[in-house]
Design an enzyme around this catalytic site. Structure first.
Site, PDB file in Angstrom:
ATOM      1  N   SER A 125      15.466   3.708  13.495  1.00 35.85           N
ATOM      2  CA  SER A 125      16.430   3.069  14.378  1.00 35.85           C
ATOM      3  C   SER A 125      16.871   3.957  15.531  1.00 35.85           C
ATOM      4  O   SER A 125      16.130   4.134  16.488  1.00 35.85           O
ATOM      5  CB  SER A 125      17.624   2.584  13.558  1.00 35.85           C
ATOM      6  OG  SER A 125      18.265   1.521  14.191  1.00 35.85           O
ATOM      7  N   LYS A 162      12.149   0.298  12.899  1.00 37.66           N
ATOM      8  CA  LYS A 162      13.344  -0.560  12.850  1.00 37.66           C
ATOM      9  C   LYS A 162      13.732  -0.887  14.280  1.00 37.66           C
ATOM     10  O   LYS A 162      14.274  -0.072  14.993  1.00 37.66           O
ATOM     11  CB  LYS A 162      14.466   0.166  12.109  1.00 37.66           C
ATOM     12  CG  LYS A 162      15.827  -0.523  12.209  1.00 37.66           C
ATOM     13  CD  LYS A 162      15.815  -1.859  11.508  1.00 37.66           C
ATOM     14  CE  LYS A 162      17.188  -2.498  11.594  1.00 37.66           C
ATOM     15  NZ  LYS A 162      17.578  -2.872  12.954  1.00 37.66           N
ATOM     16  N   GLN A 184      21.723  -5.962  15.208  1.00 33.03           N
ATOM     17  CA  GLN A 184      22.620  -6.801  14.443  1.00 33.03           C
ATOM     18  C   GLN A 184      23.999  -6.873  15.082  1.00 33.03           C
ATOM     19  O   GLN A 184      24.425  -5.931  15.752  1.00 33.03           O
ATOM     20  CB  GLN A 184      22.781  -6.258  13.003  1.00 33.03           C
ATOM     21  CG  GLN A 184      21.621  -6.569  12.085  1.00 33.03           C
ATOM     22  CD  GLN A 184      20.375  -5.820  12.466  1.00 33.03           C
ATOM     23  OE1 GLN A 184      20.421  -4.658  12.849  1.00 33.03           O
ATOM     24  NE2 GLN A 184      19.238  -6.482  12.382  1.00 33.03           N
TER      25      GLN A 184
END
Length: 485
Positions: A313, A337, A341
């Site tokens: 991420s 990733k 969200q």
């Protein structure tokens, strides 16, 4: 740094409560989620109001009424509502979307402090199994030998199968000093293994700096273990110290870094990405993009980035930004990733997290489930991936198991070749064990008991932590040495 425009900030949730996730906490989403209560006429049931506004919700309300009034097995209203929301989230088939009730939200928020109690590992749901993204540096999980991609099947005998990520995490976490006996399935092993981890306080130390020399030149090395609230500030301070020493280049190490706050990534990108280059792009569900650019001018020296499969991420954002600027990435493919969200607090202090966007590299590529491919691909020695030896079972002649296979891998890494690595404990493996025991002044039995296993584990960790054995670091030094000429 506050990221304005479309969002108040984009945050990557970190620590053991969930995998590293880019999260939008936007004011307009808050309004959609909880601001509607002001529009409900006084005295009118808000559920009926919702059903009236959207006829398709009438079926949900009807089912709720039937279950509440006619079902033999009664349940609290809150449980019914929680179950309905969890069911909706589950249909998304997205491991990064989640619903946390009030208690889970409170427990999760407590883990976002400067320290928390647990095993110190980032986890996600992968193929419906709780999977370690990366253990934190110096954590009980790392000391116990847990590795990225390890799957946690059970905790203290309780299966995690079918649990939500937040529920599973609550079983893994616990008070300092308590033991978590984890049943682990590791890629490459045929049988699960038991790993006991003693929970502890997990401090959030995120930046480690040092200098290394190669061919008469001095290079800075900055390791980032997470991207937390003060990481960018600490990174800038440590970078300034290194630059005052006259470094000829910089190695940025994000191996095993599961992510963190995007604010930190952007701020660090501002220090490293030259020529006002793109750090990342965020593409929303409506197709619109938001581009984040660096504020830095010309580069002062070359930079090399170290990645591995535990780099996820936010780490991938930084690695991709630097790679897009022409700097080399060394190591192995990162985690992969690439979704964003939005975390929204609901009226009753529960919390809903759903995927609403994806982030792209400066070139516009989506690395989700693929990871960042290094420019110089190099694996660590095999023994870096060895599992902890069992302490409850002695290993000896004529045994044939995955534990023996792991023992043979460790013996080879410790300079005691066992002659074979197929999991069968023959006379050559016994000879290698005896040689190790003799070298370390242990009873020379040829069997691996608890004491021998413990000394082997200690020696293995010493080898892994020795920079000379870090093939990826050595390759990065070779690359930056050429780049700085």
């Amino acid at each position: 740094m506050y990221i304005k425009r479309r969002t108040l900030f984009i945050m990557l949730l970190l620590l053991v409560a969930s995998t590293s996730i880019v999260t939008l906490a936007a004011a307009k989403f808050f309004g959609q989620a909880s601001g509607t209560q002001g529009s409900v006429p006084q005295g009118q049931d808000p559920q009926k109001q919702a059903a009236a506004q959207d006829p398709e919700l009438a079926k949900v309300y009807e089912a709720y009424q039937l279950i509440e009034n006619a079902a033999l097995e009664k349940q609290e209203k809150a449980e019914l509502i929680d179950g309905a929301i969890e069911g909706m989230v589950k249909t998304l088939d997205d491991p990064f979307s989640d619903y946390m009730n009030q208690k889970e939200t409170k427990d999760f928020n407590s883990s976002l402090q400067s320290t928390f109690e647990g095993i110190g590992a980032e986890v996600t749901l992968k193929n419906e199994r709780v999977t370690i993204v990366s253990p934190f540096k110096g954590s009980p999980a790392e000391k116990a030998g847990l590795r990225p991609e390890d799957q946690i099947l059970k905790v203290n005998g309780k299966s995690l199968q079918g649990l939500s990520l937040s529920d599973a995490v609550m079983h893994i976490r616990g008070p300092k000093g308590t033991k978590a006996e984890l049943e682990i399935m590791r890629p490459g092993l045929s049988d699960p293994m038991l790993v006991t981890v003693v929970r502890d306080d997990i401090p959030v130390e995120t930046v480690y700096s040092e200098t290394v020399e190669r061919n008469g030149k001095k290079y800075g090395k900055l390791e980032i273990t997470q991207f937390s609230q003060n990481t960018a500030k600490h990174f800038a301070a440590e970078l300034n110290k290194l630059e005052k020493q006259g470094i000829n280049g910089l190695i940025v190490d994000v191996r095993g870094n599961p992510g963190g706050l995007l604010d930190s990534v952007v701020e660090i990108g501002n220090l490293l990405v030259p020529n006002k280059g793109v750090i990342l792009q965020v593409q929303y569900s409506d197709g619109k993009k938001e581009v984040f650019r660096s504020e830095k001018g010309e580069a002062k020296y070359p930079v090399v980035v170290l990645t591995d499969k535990g780099s996820a991420s936010a780490s991938e954002i930084l690695a991709a930004a630097l790679q897009g600027s022409g700097y080399k990435v060394v190591g192995t493919n990162s985690f992969g990733k690439g979704t964003v969200q939005n975390t929204i607090p609901l009226e009753d202090d529960s919390q809903l997290k759903i995927t609403v966007a994806k982030w792209l590299t400066p070139e516009g590529n989506w690395i989700h489930k693929k990871g960042i491919e290094p420019d110089v691909k190099i694996d660590q020695p095999d023994y870096f991936n060895a599992a902890p030896l069992p302490t409850k079972v002695e290993l000896g002649r004529d045994m044939n198991s995955s534990d023996v296979k792991n023992l043979q891998l460790i013996l080879k890494g410790l300079g005691q070749p066992p002659g074979r690595t197929d999991g069968y404990f023959d006379s050559r493996t016994e000879t290698a064990v005896k040689a190790f025991q003799s070298l370390h002044k242990l009873p020379v039995t040829g069997r691996v008991d608890k004491k021998t296993a413990g000394v082997m584990q200690e020696e293995l960790i010493k080898r892994i932590q020795d920079p000379k054995n870090d093939l990826q670091l050595q390759a990065a030094l070779e690359v930056i040495s050429r780049e700085s000429n």
